[in-house]
Design an enzyme around this catalytic site. Structure first.
Site, PDB file in Angstrom:
ATOM      1  N   SER A 212      26.565  63.914  22.837  1.00  0.00           N
ATOM      2  CA  SER A 212      25.813  64.282  22.046  1.00  0.00           C
ATOM      3  C   SER A 212      25.497  63.308  20.687  1.00  0.00           C
ATOM      4  CB  SER A 212      25.906  65.732  21.473  1.00  0.00           C
ATOM      5  OG  SER A 212      25.261  66.250  20.401  1.00  0.00           O
TER       6      SER A 212
ATOM      7  N   TYR B 212      32.906  70.463  17.260  1.00  0.00           N
ATOM      8  CA  TYR B 212      31.896  69.892  18.001  1.00  0.00           C
ATOM      9  C   TYR B 212      31.699  68.331  18.059  1.00  0.00           C
ATOM     10  CZ  TYR B 212      27.803  69.893  21.317  1.00  0.00           C
ATOM     11  OH  TYR B 212      26.790  69.624  22.174  1.00  0.00           O
TER      12      TYR B 212
END
Length: 253
Positions: free
Chosen positions: A137, A147
């Site tokens: 990402s 994350y």
């Protein structure tokens, strides 16, 4: 026919990888927690593209279930030519507010499972050739909770592995999309419209997968779909971490 194994294949980017690879003639091994959801993806692909689609239900946060997927990848008699590490999920709160058991499960799926599956795949691919796609990402370039840290690890490990195993004819590519229209946010209890992100910043899953597969075929270590996100990543290299962290709080990539 080449065979691709895709984790998190029941929805979102995983299902889109399955559709595009089936359209190219690849046989598939689809991995996700729900057999019913996998069957719903597999049936139309078999019918439309006449490819072999194997479903392998597994929760990658559970060691014995993850081991089943490792064994499938390590089976030299039924080799996998492309591994797509796509399984993942987000957590709704900041680190200190999340249950630590959820954070550990998050780490296992994003980091440990990806590492174990890469290790299993490389045992068969080295010398024979193959490709590994790790869905990371843009968040991996930005300071934001676990994350971001997990995706940053995946990007860094992919860069190293792509160089390390090039002589073995294995490429490793970290695909790093920005905000993408999938069910990712809904599973966290958030609708995309609640993210505070301009419409122009959202990507289409088909474009993300198409560009990611193209960059993987070219042997690139990192793929950042869309020019606007390439520009954003370039900015993260010069902006202070405190600035990027404040911006990142507006949404989840």
């Amino acid at each position: 026919m080449p065979t691709a194994l895709i984790t998190g294949a029941s929805a979102g980017l995983g299902a889109e990888f399955a559709r595009q690879l089936a359209a190219r003639g690849s046989d598939l091994v689809l991995v996700a927690r729900s057999r019913d959801d996998l069957d719903a993806v597999a049936a139309p692909l078999r019918e439309r593209y006449r490819v072999v689609v194997e479903v392998l239900p597994a929760d990658l946060s559970v060691p014995r279930e993850l081991a089943r997927v490792e064994r499938r990848l390590a089976n030299a008699g039924r080799p996998v030519d492309l591994l797509v590490n796509n399984a993942g999920f987000g957590l709704p709160l900041q680190f200190a507010d999340n249950d630590i058991a959820d954070e550990v499960r998050h780490l296992r799926v994003h980091v440990e499972a990806s590492m174990r599956l890469m290790h299993a795949a490389l045992g068969v691919m080295r010398g024979r050739g193959g490709r590994i796609v790790n869905v990371a990402s843009v968040a991996g370039f930005i300071s934001r909770s676990t994350y971001s840290a997990c995706k940053g690890w995946l990007i860094g490990f992919s860069r190293w592995a792509n160089a390390e195993y090039a002589e073995d004819r294995v490429s490793v590519t970290a695909v790093c999309p920005g905000f993408t229209h999938t069910s990712f946010h809904e599973r966290m209890g958030l609708a995309p419209g609640h993210e505070g992100v301009p419409r122009a910043m959202w990507l289409d899953a088909r474009d993300v997968v198409r560009e990611g597969l193209r960059d993987a075929a070219r042997g690139r270590a990192v793929s950042i779909p869309s020019l606007r996100y390439k520009a954003i990543v370039a900015l993260t290299r010069v902006l202070p971490a405190s600035v990027t962290a404040r911006v990142a709080r507006r949404g989840r990539v």
